[in-house]
Design a protein around this motif. Structure first.
Motif, PDB file in Angstrom:
ATOM      1  N   VAL A  59       0.851  -1.126  -0.124  1.00  0.00           N
ATOM      2  CA  VAL A  59       0.090  -0.082  -0.033  1.00  0.00           C
ATOM      3  C   VAL A  59       0.837   1.350  -0.115  1.00  0.00           C
ATOM      4  N   GLU A  63      -2.515   6.181  -0.076  1.00  0.00           N
ATOM      5  CA  GLU A  63      -3.602   5.408   0.572  1.00  0.00           C
ATOM      6  C   GLU A  63      -3.567   5.319   1.888  1.00  0.00           C
ATOM      7  N   ARG A  64      -2.400   5.279   2.447  1.00  0.00           N
ATOM      8  CA  ARG A  64      -2.356   4.917   3.914  1.00  0.00           C
ATOM      9  C   ARG A  64      -2.806   6.166   4.612  1.00  0.00           C
ATOM     10  N   ARG A  69      -8.151   1.544   2.191  1.00  0.00           N
ATOM     11  CA  ARG A  69      -7.535   0.161   1.645  1.00  0.00           C
ATOM     12  C   ARG A  69      -8.568  -0.780   0.848  1.00  0.00           C
TER      13      ARG A  69
END
Length: 74
Positions: A59, A63-64, A69
Protein backbone atom coordinates in the motif's frame (compact mmCIF):
# COMPACT_ATOMS: atom_id res chain seq x y z
CA UNK A 1 40.43 43.61 17.83
CA UNK A 2 43.38 45.72 16.85
CA UNK A 3 46.15 44.72 14.50
CA UNK A 4 48.68 44.41 17.33
CA UNK A 5 46.36 42.13 19.29
CA UNK A 6 45.84 39.92 16.24
CA UNK A 7 49.61 39.65 15.70
CA UNK A 8 50.19 38.87 19.39
CA UNK A 9 47.43 36.24 19.33
CA UNK A 10 48.94 34.62 16.22
CA UNK A 11 52.39 34.58 17.83
CA UNK A 12 51.04 33.02 21.03
CA UNK A 13 49.17 30.45 18.97
CA UNK A 14 52.32 29.38 17.10
CA UNK A 15 54.22 29.00 20.39
CA UNK A 16 51.49 26.73 21.75
CA UNK A 17 51.69 24.52 18.67
CA UNK A 18 55.44 24.02 19.13
CA UNK A 19 55.19 23.11 22.82
CA UNK A 20 54.57 19.41 22.11
CA UNK A 21 51.42 19.26 24.21
CA UNK A 22 48.89 16.84 22.73
CA UNK A 23 45.41 15.68 23.60
CA UNK A 24 46.71 13.16 26.14
CA UNK A 25 44.53 11.07 28.39
CA UNK A 26 41.49 13.36 28.22
CA UNK A 27 41.46 13.19 24.44
CA UNK A 28 41.59 9.40 24.58
CA UNK A 29 38.75 9.29 27.11
CA UNK A 30 36.60 11.61 25.00
CA UNK A 31 37.24 9.46 21.93
CA UNK A 32 36.30 6.27 23.80
CA UNK A 33 33.15 7.96 25.17
CA UNK A 34 32.11 9.04 21.67
CA UNK A 35 32.67 5.54 20.27
CA UNK A 36 30.57 3.96 23.06
CA UNK A 37 27.81 6.55 22.58
CA UNK A 38 27.79 5.92 18.82
CA UNK A 39 27.56 2.16 19.38
CA UNK A 40 24.64 2.56 21.79
CA UNK A 41 22.81 4.89 19.41
CA UNK A 42 23.33 2.40 16.58
CA UNK A 43 21.86 -0.44 18.65
CA UNK A 44 18.90 1.69 19.65
CA UNK A 45 18.27 2.67 16.04
CA UNK A 46 18.34 -0.97 14.92
CA UNK A 47 15.85 -1.88 17.66
CA UNK A 48 13.50 0.93 16.60
CA UNK A 49 13.72 -0.01 12.92
CA UNK A 50 12.78 -3.61 13.74
CA UNK A 51 9.55 -2.31 15.32
CA UNK A 52 8.45 -0.68 12.05
CA UNK A 53 5.40 -2.44 10.65
CA UNK A 54 6.21 -3.30 7.06
CA UNK A 55 3.18 -3.70 4.79
CA UNK A 56 3.86 -6.62 2.41
CA UNK A 57 0.80 -5.75 0.30
CA UNK A 58 2.55 -2.66 -0.95
CA UNK A 59 0.00 0.00 0.00
CA UNK A 60 1.48 3.34 -0.99
CA UNK A 61 1.76 6.37 1.25
CA UNK A 62 -1.14 8.27 -0.32
CA UNK A 63 -3.58 5.44 0.42
CA UNK A 64 -2.19 5.01 3.91
CA UNK A 65 -2.69 8.72 4.65
CA UNK A 66 -6.32 8.58 3.50
CA UNK A 67 -6.92 5.48 5.57
CA UNK A 68 -8.27 3.78 2.48
CA UNK A 69 -7.56 0.17 1.81
CA UNK A 70 -8.99 -1.82 -1.03
CA UNK A 71 -10.67 -5.05 0.04
CA UNK A 72 -8.67 -8.18 -0.74
CA UNK A 73 -9.60 -10.05 -3.90
CA UNK A 74 -11.30 -13.42 -3.48
Amino acid sequence: MGILQAVAFTAAESEAEDSGIGPGLYGLLVLIFLIVALFLLYRSLRRQIRKVDFDPEGVDDAERMRGHREPPER
